[in-house]
Design an enzyme around this catalytic site. Structure first.
Site, PDB file in Angstrom:
ATOM      1  CB  SER A 181      -0.962  -0.034   1.175  1.00  0.00           C
ATOM      2  OG  SER A 181      -1.746  -1.196   1.065  1.00  0.00           O
ATOM      3  NE  ARG A 196       4.781  10.746  -4.170  1.00  0.00           N
ATOM      4  CZ  ARG A 196       3.656  10.767  -3.492  1.00  0.00           C
ATOM      5  NH1 ARG A 196       3.652  10.500  -2.217  1.00  0.00           N
ATOM      6  NH2 ARG A 196       2.520  11.036  -4.091  1.00  0.00           N
ATOM      7  CG  ASP A 234      -4.464  -0.073   1.544  1.00  0.00           C
ATOM      8  OD1 ASP A 234      -4.407   0.559   0.466  1.00  0.00           O
ATOM      9  OD2 ASP A 234      -4.163   0.436   2.635  1.00  0.00           O
TER      10      ASP A 234
HETATM   11 MG    MG Z   1      -3.895  -1.722   6.048  1.00  0.00          MG
END
Ligand code: MG
Ligand code: ADP
Length: 498
Positions: A181, A196, A234
């Protein structure tokens, strides 16, 4: 002798009276000083509250600005602060998926290893199991190999301990969906390079690298045979997990350590997509909305200072206003100013209050949620975390109010973000067909911070209006991100025809 004593006594009485007068003067002065301090402290609170204001009109401007940025980000690479990343997910789970699949979920303080056994349309999820570990802070700022070795090791021991019945049929490799994520520029469903870091990670040698290659190499170093079939984040995992059980899920929002959103876009409405049009005509877009910024966002001096002193100054401004990593820190900064400029906690500034990030959002939500008449949770949190004791009820009340200001601003802005996405999708007002739009939400902040969640949901209803609100449903998709990644590994399996 007697007389003498009397004289002495009279003398003492005179001195005593003088002392009493002196003490009284001191008390009056002290009281004036205290009330001056209190007034100054309340001035700081009032100014902060005003600057954090999010009236409906402002939220609608924020939503409109987000919609505009979404268009710009879809038009060209680098066209907006919103990356609007193409996920290469053009079909979401159908419910027919079968087999044993794995997922790794990395993207915050904790990471998870999962195994899911899918039984197809009839049986659904037959079995799921997960193991969780926290990422040692040193690994968040070390080097890439150290982080990926740590993850691979956890996966290796998870697999070592599994029962025979989960083993793959002969000639078939285990397959994994990797929920990573952070902003990734995808090059296919299972490859992509890190743009990044966010959320306190900072590992220089990983930026620009192919994340799947890094993971695959680490797995090899640890002797794990595993194919990475899908690389998602996510939000996409949550969207996929939500869709598995509810066909109306079209948006996913994460509010945890950080924040992000994904949604289903018409492939034809993505000018920067030059690949063949997917059969479904759809493409999931990873917005990376944490990086949204607009002149309409209500930023205060505390937000500016937090940003400048952060690991990623100038970036993730929306995230710094709305997500779990930062809310407690904003509160700390306001309290520190009140301590320094208005002696809010007495003559001495509590040293602990000067430590960045010492006040975490879960503690802030516990303070906010204190319903005892003497606010004893507030008292004990102040004592345990900041070593501040003997606070008055009045002082505690002010602190609860500050939590409310910070959380309300964050939650209302998150709701404005959702409205912006719905506008882009043409789902913000009642559609002709009256279709339902379900928003799958997840993340520790949304899940555990009751006042925040309730404020977000009521603000969304307020913004959308009663009529359309009946077709917009917010659903908590509990740990959809991990299961979703496993589901996407299934739909992108090498062995689909088996
Ligand atoms: Mg999470
Ligand atoms: P991540 O975002 O790190 O993948 P989670 O979705 O579990 O993981 O979210 C964890 C974050 O949620 C924490 O960093 C914290 O900011 C927030 N959080 C967790 N528990 C609470 C709580 N009780 N109250 C408020 N925020 C919480």
């Amino acid at each position: 002798m007697k007389e003498g004593m009397g004289k002495v006594a009279v003398g003492a009485a005179v001195i005593g009276a003088a002392a009493v007068v002196g003490v009284a003067a001191l008390v009056v002065r002290q009281r004036m000083k205290t009330s001056g301090r209190w007034a100054r402290a309340m001035g700081i609170v009032k100014e902060f509250e005003e600057k954090c204001g999010t009236p409906e009109g402002k939220l609608k401007q924020v939503a409109d600005a987000l919609t505009v940025e979404m268009h710009a980000g879809l038009a060209s690479e680098g066209g907006s602060k919103l990356k609007m990343l193409i996920s290469y997910v053009d079909s979401l789970p159908t419910g027919n998926e079968k087999g044993v699949f794995y997922a790794l979920d990395l993207g915050g303080t904790n990471f998870r290893v999962l195994r899911v056994e899918l039984g197809g349309r009839e049986e659904g999820i037959i079995h799921q199991e997960f193991a969780e570990a926290s990422i040692p802070p040193a690994l968040m700022c070390g080097n890439s190999d150290a982080l990926f070795d740590y993850i691979a090791e956890k996966l290796a021991s998870f697999i070592d301990e599994e029962e025979q019945r989960f083993h793959q049929p002969a000639g078939r490799q285990r397959e994994l969906g990797f929920t990573f994520s952070f902003p990734v520029m995808q090059t296919s469903i299972n490859s992509g390079t890190l743009i990044r870091w966010t959320k306190g990670f900072s590992i220089d040698d990983a930026v620009g690298q192919d994340i799947v290659a890094e993971l695959t190499e680490a797995l090899r170093r640890k002797g794990v045979e595993m194919r990475v079939a899908a690389l998602v984040n996510d939000t996409i995992g949550t969207l996929a997990g939500g869709r598995y059980t509810n066909n109306d899920v079209a948006v996913a929002v994460i509010l945890g350590t950080g924040t992000n959103a994904a949604y289903v876009e018409r492939a034809q409405a993505i000018p920067k997509w030059h690949g063949p049009l997917p059969q479904s005509g759809e493409m999931v877009i990873n917005m990376e909305w944490g990086n949204f910024r607009s002149s309409h966002l209500p930023l205060t001096e505390y937000d500016h200072a937090l940003d400048v002193e952060s690991l990623n100054p100038g970036e993730q401004i929306f995230e710094k206003l709305t997500s779990g990593m930062y809310l407690g820190e904003i509160l700390r900064r306001v309290l520190l100013k009140m301590a320094v400029e208005a002696s809010f906690f007495g003559d001495v500034v509590p040293p602990k209050l000067e430590i960045p990030f010492v006040l975490r959002t879960p503690d802030m939500s516990a303070i906010h949620n204190d319903s005892s008449s003497d606010l004893r949770v507030v008292g004990s949190k102040l004592k345990d975390i900041l070593e501040i004791s003997n606070t008055s009820l009045k002082t505690r009340r002010v602190i609860v109010e500050l939590c409310n200001i910070v959380a309300t601003r964050g939650a209302r802005l998150a709701a404005a973000g959702v409205l912006g996405v719905l506008k882009k999708m043409g789902r913000d007002s009642l559609t002709e067909g009256g279709e339902k739009t379900v928003i799958a939400m997840d993340g520790g902040l949304y899940e555990h911070y009751t006042e925040y969640r309730e404020c977000l949901e009521s603000t969304l209803n307020e913004l959308i209006g009663e009529e359309a609100a009946a077709t917009i449903v917010v659903e908590h998709s509990n740990d959809g991100s991990g299961i979703g990644a496993a589901l996407l590994a299934a739909s992108n399996s090498l062995y689909l025809d088996q």
